[in-house]
Design a protein around this motif. Sequence first.
Motif, PDB file in Angstrom:
ATOM      1  N   UNK A  31       0.755  -1.080  -0.200  1.00  0.00           N
ATOM      2  CA  UNK A  31      -0.155  -0.596   0.455  1.00  0.00           C
ATOM      3  C   UNK A  31       0.736   1.139   0.568  1.00  0.00           C
ATOM      4  N   UNK A  32       1.136   1.592   0.734  1.00  0.00           N
ATOM      5  CA  UNK A  32       2.796   2.432   0.641  1.00  0.00           C
ATOM      6  C   UNK A  32       3.685   2.833  -0.871  1.00  0.00           C
ATOM      7  N   UNK A  33       3.921   1.338  -1.022  1.00  0.00           N
ATOM      8  CA  UNK A  33       4.619   1.651  -2.399  1.00  0.00           C
ATOM      9  C   UNK A  33       3.613   2.195  -3.082  1.00  0.00           C
ATOM     10  N   UNK A  34       2.821   1.566  -3.352  1.00  0.00           N
ATOM     11  CA  UNK A  34       0.947   2.251  -4.190  1.00  0.00           C
ATOM     12  C   UNK A  34       0.728   3.781  -3.989  1.00  0.00           C
ATOM     13  N   UNK A  48       0.619   0.350 -14.572  1.00  0.00           N
ATOM     14  CA  UNK A  48       1.332   2.303 -15.610  1.00  0.00           C
ATOM     15  C   UNK A  48       2.006   2.256 -13.742  1.00  0.00           C
ATOM     16  N   UNK A  49       2.296   1.615 -12.548  1.00  0.00           N
ATOM     17  CA  UNK A  49       3.495   1.764 -11.540  1.00  0.00           C
ATOM     18  C   UNK A  49       4.122   1.068 -11.730  1.00  0.00           C
ATOM     19  N   UNK A  50       4.893  -0.156 -12.362  1.00  0.00           N
ATOM     20  CA  UNK A  50       5.308  -0.263 -11.632  1.00  0.00           C
ATOM     21  C   UNK A  50       6.380   0.809 -12.152  1.00  0.00           C
ATOM     22  N   UNK A  83       4.201   5.753  -4.784  1.00  0.00           N
ATOM     23  CA  UNK A  83       4.166   5.379  -6.646  1.00  0.00           C
ATOM     24  C   UNK A  83       3.284   6.720  -7.667  1.00  0.00           C
ATOM     25  N   UNK A  84       1.747   6.186  -7.181  1.00  0.00           N
ATOM     26  CA  UNK A  84       0.720   7.496  -7.667  1.00  0.00           C
ATOM     27  C   UNK A  84       1.067   8.885  -7.332  1.00  0.00           C
ATOM     28  N   UNK A  85       2.034   9.442  -6.258  1.00  0.00           N
ATOM     29  CA  UNK A  85       2.144  10.802  -6.044  1.00  0.00           C
ATOM     30  C   UNK A  85       3.375  11.045  -6.817  1.00  0.00           C
ATOM     31  N   UNK A  86       3.925  10.190  -6.825  1.00  0.00           N
ATOM     32  CA  UNK A  86       5.841  10.509  -7.880  1.00  0.00           C
ATOM     33  C   UNK A  86       4.766  10.675  -9.478  1.00  0.00           C
ATOM     34  N   UNK A 138       5.088  14.295 -11.270  1.00  0.00           N
ATOM     35  CA  UNK A 138       5.784  14.258 -12.975  1.00  0.00           C
ATOM     36  C   UNK A 138       4.327  14.405 -14.014  1.00  0.00           C
ATOM     37  N   UNK A 139       3.213  13.904 -13.645  1.00  0.00           N
ATOM     38  CA  UNK A 139       2.456  14.261 -14.721  1.00  0.00           C
ATOM     39  C   UNK A 139       2.191  15.986 -15.103  1.00  0.00           C
TER      40      UNK A 139
END
Length: 905
Positions: free
Chosen positions: A295-298, A376-378, A301-304, A308-309
Amino acid sequence: VCARQREGWAERQPLAHGTTTEGKMTQIDIMVPYDNGYYQDEYMTQEEEWDRDLLLDPAWEKQQRKTFTAWCNSHLRKAGTQIENIEEDFRNGLKLMLLLEVISGERLPKPDRGKMRFHKIANVNKALEFITSKGVKLVSIGAEEIVDGNVKMTLGMIWTIILRFAIQDISVEETSAKEGLLLWCQRKTAPYRNVNVQNFHVSWKDGLAFCALIHRHRPDLIDYAKLNKEDALGNLNLAFAVAEKHLDIPQMLDAEGQAACFMYHVFAGVGVAETAANRICKVLGVNQENEKLMEEYEKLASELLEWIRRTTPWLENRACERTVAEMQRKLEDFRDYRRLHKPPRVQEKCQLEINFNTLQTKLRISNRPAFMPSEGKMVSDIASAWQGLEQVEKGYEEWLLTEIRRLQRVEHLAGKFHQKATSHETWASGKEEFLTQKDYETASLMEIRALLRKHEAFESDLSAHQDRVEQIAAIAQELNELDYHGVAAVNQRCQSICDVWDHIGTLTQKRRESLERTEKLLETVEQLFLEYAKRSAPFNNWMEGAMEDLQDMFIVHSVEEVQSLVAAHEQFKATLPEADGERQAILGILQEVQKIIQSYGIRGNLTNPYSTISPEDILSKWDKVKKLVPQRDSSLQEELARQHANERLRRQFATQANLIGPWIQTRMEEIGRCSLEMGGGLEDQMTQLKQCEHVIVSYKSNIDNLEGDHQLIQESLIFDNKHTNYTMEHIRVGWELLLTTIARTINEIETQILTRDAKGITQQQMNEFRSSFNHFDRKKNGAMDTDDFRACLISMGYDLGEVEFARIMLLVDPNATGVVTFQSFIDFMTRETADTDTADQVVASFRILATDKPYILIDELRRELPCDQAEYCIARMPPYTGPGAVPGALDYTAFSTALYGESDL
């Protein structure tokens, strides 16, 4: 809990329910702990003799027969048999050997099948020899007495077996029997009112502790809420009766009898269930921790990716501002982004990769399936998005600097255009009126000739202004090409100048034609005025050109360029004496004219009919030239000083950059050496890396100082630096790479420590693995090729055929890259040398908690597991639909295999 035979069996003994008896014992003596936690006496020593002279009390003998027969049958039933008469049924030794096999789990020698006395004695001796092999010293108990049916010796032998294989083997959570059993009882009865287990005598006499233990495991058998603390006898009878009827535990003692034996049989299977529950809790704890990391990784990753977006469109925007100041503000925004906003994201990206690697390592060493992030979060997706960000970022600063240079050029040209346009418009003002006047119609011949000469002088002046008009048009054209924001006004003004110029040209031609038609009528000419006109016009043009040059704006980027301008200005100043002589000569012509007029009384005035340039104009412009010369001196000196200051900034930046760049490279090399050296254990290597990390973090102030110097350079619009090959971007990239490398290297060591500790790998084994890898890492690039890897395995004792080696290569190089990394090598070696939990082990643990059912109930999970882990299982276990399913049954097999990726839920 223990029992033993005291000498004479005649001492006063405490009973399980707190009563005492005088004289000979009529029941098994129970040794219970005092409140201070120590036993009243020790276990019966095997060396004590069974008192042959003691006559059995009939009541005592009856109770012992009943108790021991029930105990033996509770075990013999597992083998499908039982005894009726304890001294008769053990005489041939067969059931005695079978009893020992059941309670020990071991095989005894094959019994003799004959019916003769010596056959029976042989079988009993085999049983007694097995007991002796377990460290029990039998005193005064012989095979002949058992074969002869000696009741006292038979009971003594059974009691010895109970002591060795039942009471002494009790262990809860690796503590001693008495401490472990008491601790377990306290934990299980803690939630129950009126129960406070502190010992094994007073705490049990009201029966509530026994009832609480049964209710804790089987709440359907006893309604604890209805029990009365004052009814001790009723509570004890209820507990013993329920245990015998529903739990298959024989009621060896009545409620007034010895509670310890009953308690032992109630808790005999606790260790297995506790072990199973502990294994499940451990597995579920690992799973819950891994899910939290996922969960922490997800989230990270989403925030990063969102950052970037949001950032990429800003860097892709190449909309140019209208002024240098506005573009410099954009440059400052970009500098803040590189210094303040991006570095934390670089750290987040690095931390994300570290977290992903740590999570995969934990999953791998716990035999869980690898973590697959959301689409999309690899890590590769984030790396791709990051690469795209840096790609658009790469050209952004260059574009900003190019645009600033372009706008500088544009603003310079725009100023130059308007200066020349104003000068030309001033000159052109009134020319139309001058060219359209009819003064020649009433003029005399001399005046006509004068007008003609004057017109010739005008045409000469007009020709000189042709270059200026062409310059204005060329500047306007360049502003168009440079996309100047005010180009519309420039074009309009340029067109107006050209239109006026064309009109003046037409009018000039017409006036010349008119004057030439009348020139034949006019012959007198004023030679001196004509000479004045001819000499004053070019001199006037020279002065105008000089004023224009002296006021010309300039833009330079080096000391050499300023010095070139200074040299040109000095050359100009050298021509001033000669120009002053020309000025005096021109004014001398007018003085000569005045002398002629005065001498010969000619009618007229000092106005020169051939020229519009008056002496006052010459004097005024000459004075302006003399004033502009020192002003030009001053501006050039100021610019020279500014360029010297810029040069100092260049040298200051270069000095620091030339130190920082090699320093970063040296630290990178140190980290590389540290990761390969075998000087000590992983902890020593970690200490060395942490020290290196501290040195690197402490060096950050030097980077900040260099950023400050770089900011001064950019604010001064310095675009090149010949004193160093390092740019600020080089330093930034190197610094970010250094921080990332030290963090990743530390994480690699942490992962090795984690792998070593989790897999039970010793430091010596880990060093051997690292030493072997480093030896065959011939290119020293952190990887072995296929042949080197084969040689490495052979050096470590592997007997490799082609099939086996192919199998191993699939494990260490699943993508068939042809190389084996250090991490893949370590993972393979730890799998080869370490023990791991498996799905089968977890299934077996659940089966124990489910009492051998193929499913488990919600109440059983909540009873056996901690609250949060029980609810974790309930939320994820699928319903059981197999044979014998009941409402609410859960499939623990599917759940356990799914934990290890062997099935899908």
